[in-house]
Design an enzyme around this catalytic site. Structure first.
Site, mmCIF file in Angstrom:
data_model
loop_
_atom_site.group_PDB
_atom_site.id
_atom_site.type_symbol
_atom_site.label_atom_id
_atom_site.label_comp_id
_atom_site.label_asym_id
_atom_site.label_seq_id
_atom_site.Cartn_x
_atom_site.Cartn_y
_atom_site.Cartn_z
ATOM 1 N N HIS A 92 0.813 -1.220 0.000
ATOM 2 C CA HIS A 92 0.000 0.000 0.000
ATOM 3 C C HIS A 92 0.848 1.274 0.000
ATOM 4 O O HIS A 92 0.338 2.352 -0.248
ATOM 5 C CB HIS A 92 -1.014 -0.014 1.156
ATOM 6 C CG HIS A 92 -0.453 0.299 2.505
ATOM 7 N ND1 HIS A 92 -0.158 -0.661 3.438
ATOM 8 C CD2 HIS A 92 -0.141 1.477 3.065
ATOM 9 C CE1 HIS A 92 0.312 -0.072 4.517
ATOM 10 N NE2 HIS A 92 0.328 1.224 4.326
ATOM 11 N N ASP B 23 -0.770 -7.406 1.149
ATOM 12 C CA ASP B 23 -0.111 -6.101 1.295
ATOM 13 C C ASP B 23 1.399 -6.295 1.459
ATOM 14 O O ASP B 23 1.941 -6.151 2.544
ATOM 15 C CB ASP B 23 -0.710 -5.378 2.512
ATOM 16 C CG ASP B 23 -0.339 -3.914 2.550
ATOM 17 O OD1 ASP B 23 0.253 -3.433 1.566
ATOM 18 O OD2 ASP B 23 -0.645 -3.249 3.566
ATOM 19 N N SER C 148 4.107 2.043 8.327
ATOM 20 C CA SER C 148 3.700 1.099 7.294
ATOM 21 C C SER C 148 4.895 0.503 6.574
ATOM 22 O O SER C 148 5.834 1.210 6.245
ATOM 23 C CB SER C 148 2.847 1.820 6.252
ATOM 24 O OG SER C 148 1.569 2.013 6.743
#
Ligand code: CA
Ligand code: CA
Ligand code: CA
Length: 943
Positions: free
Chosen positions: A746, A794, A890
């Site tokens: 992502h 992801d 992330s």
């Protein structure tokens, strides 16, 4: 809103959610069929926040082009709305703006832009009841927008002057004012001088490439010869008309010429004209030229002449089909090549026989950097390009690319597919019209670049049929995507009508590598389905699923929804007993598959989505032999579950290989789950303990957005990487080898973010800005099944341009990748690290790398919390909250230490979560062990 062509759409936005504007575009398009790029886009957000709300609320806005930015920024500044703005500029045309302000509350914020790329709504308000009400999107006409803006800016400046007049009239201020005026005059004089001198000298040519259909001219075979009188006559006529259009437009002063390069027949009748438009502009004004504006001039000229309900209007006597107009910015190199001046590597092929193969065999030798293969088929037919093998540099099409266009000129919006990596298996693509262009480009010819394949002409196929009288519950037949097994083109509609023989029978659709789920407000990325009036979106996954329609009649409609060609899919169908979908004594998975009751709670993921292994209450009291044969999950997992320890015996006896067994390099398998790099030699070939120079640190561990963490020490997490996008820390990653990093997919979503050249990796870093090793990124591999809606798959691999050196070993170290068989236990302590936000409401990340200890949460409670948890995800956190990863972490690691050898394994990748560090909401991580095979495909050296 005045002058709006399309109805006003509203989207309710939820707190903590991000909306990608690109999806809204699709949303708008799907409702009224208006192409958004014709108009100036106006995003109008009404933010209503209760007055006691603390925290920030704002937008992250990414623009291409400066054109609009100055104007709305001026407007915001005048209204005192913009508090904290940051401009980032990389390459020539990207500007990112973050806006955070409590003062946005109860205001209406307007963005005007010609080509807004992404707007993220960011909301981190912490109060009890903040309310963000409506965000709406509107499209306004260019002129109307400018008038409104001009009025607005005039009003604001006038208003300000009046209110301040009284207070500023004293002697001191007059002198200051006088100085300021002098200064401004000086600046203006300088600017004008500069404009005259510099701009007069530096001019730039801008190229636009496009096509349209002329309905009132019949095609003549002579048009194929570009020297023929017939071709020259029609080309001159079109060029004359284009000249008239653009010399009477706002761009008349910079318009240079139009060149018709191809005139062909096509499946919609009339002539298809491919052309170039050239503008010569002062360099500084180059960015004012948006593709949409150039196209809008042409479309508007046609539109004004449309009288009846067709889309064909009259452009100075030419019956131009407005819906057929396509125009995008092009390259100078393509212009000179396709208009005859540049490369001689152009192949024009005319195919008038079905299924005749036209070879595309080519190897690029030094000197030939770009080749064009144009193919035109018989009217009423399509073209299929099959590629048997291709040898090119693998770096996201930066060096080499093979691009397939649904047109005869390289028009961006007509791209069917791009191949950026070498391949050796046959793949094929189908056009939507009777023409196709394939370009092969390479910028460095060190190695020989090769392509082998062929074109063929194929008939158009109608997709869908009526399927009657299904009786049995076994496999009855199959339906496929259009032109199976080719990739299916971006424009398609299929419709299948099923009917069973009995009213109590429904229809079961078994998808291979595909699934459909209820459509949300967002658009569908990989296929749009309508089944008996219910709407669904399709996704690619790595296992089978079954969708059951509980009705004896099923109308199944499929529409392509991707901009590019997509992988083919195959669906098997059968009827089933509505009252009993699975056979007696079996369990129905969430994936729709049926598994034997005995496979429920046996520790093996038989359903592929783990639904057979959720909500299992395993009592360990009667640890007998039959219990053990049923409880695969307790076997050889390194924890003594039985009193006599028999669940941990005979763990290295060789047994048939499954997903739950450890596999040595000599292909022998055994039950011991976490045999890799645990300090004990288990494989006869010692392969489990070779390649173990990973996962160790010089720092002794006695014991991201990281919430509730503490500062780390130098060298404590040597695999931690900070990824900078356009100079700003954007995501984390982990070192897994000398030149490969592992991160979250992502982080790389979108045109700009997926370009490896926009990223820089900082390795061996504790304090921000003090990296031991910095490298640019050569290649980004996002997992092919990544699903931006639920963050499934992801995961992404990054290849560094420069490998890090051995001399940095103690500050930079790879982390071990767990094999597929690896098992984590709920309650196992792991660490999450990152420079992300320390608190959910923080705006900024931390300067020093933070760490927080978290616990692996068992999959059942993870499911109960979030619902949408797939087998590729795992939860970790502290149920009381307080410790978590957060925004900015992330892609970073969730590191767990193995029991025996003390090596660190990359068990998870920071992916998503609800808020940060909230009680009962653990963080969700990508489960890395599920991707061992995928990683191995690209980085064989880590295993
Ligand atoms: Ca099972
Ligand atoms: Ca055990
Ligand atoms: Ca071992």
């Amino acid at each position: 809103m005045e002058n709006l062509r399309s109805p006003h759409h509203r989207l309710k936005i939820n707190k903590g959610m991000q909306y990608d504007l690109a999806v809204w575009f699709e949303f708008l398009n799907s409702f009224n069929g208006v192409t958004f790029w014709r108009e100036v886009l106006l995003l109008k957000a009404e933010l209503q926040v209760t007055s006691d709300a603390s925290g920030s609320l704002g937008f992250e806005v990414y623009f291409r082009g400066h054109w609009c930015v100055d104007h709305w920024l001026a407007d915001w500044l005048a209204r005192g709305l913009a508090k904290d703005l940051m401009f980032l500029e990389f390459f020539s045309l990207l500007v990112a703006v973050w806006l955070w302000s409590e003062e946005l509350a109860n205001h209406t914020v307007h963005f005007w832009c010609d080509n807004l790329a992404v707007v993220h709504m960011v909301n981190s308000l912490s109060s009890k009841s903040p309310r963000v009400s409506n965000v709406s999107l509107q499209m306004a006409e260019t002129e109307a927008k400018w008038e409104r803006l001009a009025r607005k800016l005039n009003n604001t400046t006038k208003g300000k002057r009046k209110s301040k007049r009284k207070s500023i009239w004293n002697f001191q201020n007059i002198i200051i004012l006088f100085t300021v005026v002098l200064f401004i005059i000086g600046v203006i004089t300088w600017t004008l001088l500069w404009l005259f001198i510099v701009q007069a000298e530096s001019k730039d040519a801008l190229y636009f490439v496009g096509l349209f259909r002329i309905a009132n001219i019949e095609f003549l075979p002579e048009y194929r010869q570009k020297e023929s009188r017939e071709f020259l006559s029609v080309a001159r006529n079109v060029q004359r008309v284009m000249n008239l259009v653009y010399t009477h437009s706002a761009f008349s002063k910079v318009y240079k010429q139009s060149v018709v390069s191809d005139v062909s027949n096509n499946n919609h009748g009339g002539l298809l004209v491919h052309f170039w438009i050239v503008f010569v502009v002062p360099q500084a004004k180059g960015q004012v030229f948006c593709e949409e504006c150039v196209a809008a001039i042409l479309k508007d000229s046609v539109q004004t002449s449309i009288t009846n309900r067709t889309s064909v209007g009259s452009l100075q006597g030419l019956a131009v089909d407005m819906d057929s107009i396509v125009l995008s910015a092009g390259l100078r190199s393509d212009y000179s090549s396709t208009t005859g001046a540049g490369t001689n590597c152009i192949y024009d092929l005319y195919a008038d026989r079905l299924h005749q193969h036209f070879p595309v065999d080519f190897s690029i030798t030094p000197g030939k950097m770009i080749c064009y293969f144009k193919l035109i088929a018989l009217v009423g037919h399509l073209i299929r390009l099959s590629i048997a093998s291709i040898q090119i540099e693998a770096d996201n099409c930066i060096t080499d690319s093979l691009t397939i266009y649904d047109s005869l000129l390289p028009i961006k919006s007509k791209i069917l597919y791009r191949i950026c990596e070498p391949a050796n298996s046959l793949i094929s693509f189908v056009s939507t019209n009777n023409l196709m262009l394939v370009t092969l480009k390479t910028t460095h010819v060190h190695k020989v670049k090769e392509i082998h394949g062929y074109f063929e002409v194929i008939p158009q196929e109608k997709c869908g049929k009526a399927i009657q009288a299904l009786g049995s519950t076994g496999l009855e037949g199959r339906i496929t995507s259009p032109y199976y097994p080719s990739y299916y083109p971006p424009k398609c509609i299929c419709s299948w009508n099923f009917q069973t023989s009995q009213k109590n029978f429904g229809i079961a659709l078994k998808f291979r590598n595909y699934t459909i789920s209820e459509k949300s407000i967002k658009g569908c990325e990989h296929g749009w389905w309508k089944i008996n009036e219910h709407m669904y979106c399709g996704y690619y996954i790595d296992h089978q699923t079954i969708f059951r329609v509980a009705s004896f009649v099923a109308n199944v409609e499929f529409q392509c929804s991707s901009k590019l060609s997509e992988r083919p899919f195959l669906v098997e169908y059968a009827s089933y007993n509505i009252s009993q979908p699975c056979p007696l004594g079996s369990f129905e998975c969430y994936t729709g598959l049926c598994v034997r009751q005995a496979q429920r709670c046996d520790g093996i993921n038989d359903c592929f989505d783990e639904s057979d292994e959720l909500f299992c209450d395993v009592s360990k009291q009667n640890c007998n032999t039959s219990f053990l044969t049923q409880q695969h999950s307790l076997f050889c997992d390194g924890i003594s579950d039985c009193e006599d320890g028999q669940d941990e015996q005979s763990c290295t006896e060789s047994i048939p290989c499954t997903n739950n067994t450890f596999k040595c390099n000599n292909n022998i398998c055994f039950r011991k789950r976490n045999a890799k790099c645990d300090g004990i030699v288990d494989c006869l070939d010692r392969s489990d303990e070779s390649n173990c120079s990973c996962g160790s640190t010089k720092y002794s561990h006695k014991l991201h957005r990281i919430v509730g963490g503490s500062d780390t020490q130098e060298g404590e997490w040597p695999w931690q990487v900070s990824l900078l996008y356009g100079g700003v820390a954007y995501c984390g990653a982990s070192v897994i080898s000398k030149e490969w990093l592992l991160s979250a997919a992502h982080c790389f979503q979108g045109n700009r973010l997926s370009d490896p050249r926009t990223w820089i990796a900082h390795l061996g870093m504790r304090t921000k800005g003090k990296a031991k090793f910095i490298s640019t990124v050569r290649r980004i591999i996002v997992h092919e099944y990544y699903n931006s809606r639920n963050y499934d798959y992801d995961i992404a691999l990054l290849q560094l341009s420069t490998p890090w050196r051995d001399t940095m070993r103690w500050l930079i170290q790879p982390i071990c990748i767990p094999p597929t068989s690896h098992r984590t236990h709920s309650g196992e302590k792991c660490w999450v690290t990152g420079w992300g936000q320390k608190q959910e409401a923080d705006d900024e990340g931390s300067a020093i790398l933070q760490k927080a200890e978290v616990e692996i949460v068992d999959q059942t409670s993870c499911h109960s919390t979030y619902g949408l948890i797939t087998a590729r995800m795992l939860c970790a956190g502290v149920m009381s909250g307080k410790k978590d990863s957060c925004k900015g972490d992330s892609g970073g690691p969730l590191s767990c230490r193995s029991k025996g050898g003390g090596k660190w394994f990359l068990i998870g990748i920071v992916s998503w979560g609800y808020g940060c560090g909230r009680a009962n909401f653990p963080g969700v991580y990508t489960r890395v062990s599920n991707f061992a095979t995928w990683i191995h495909k690209y980085v064989p050296s880590v295993f």
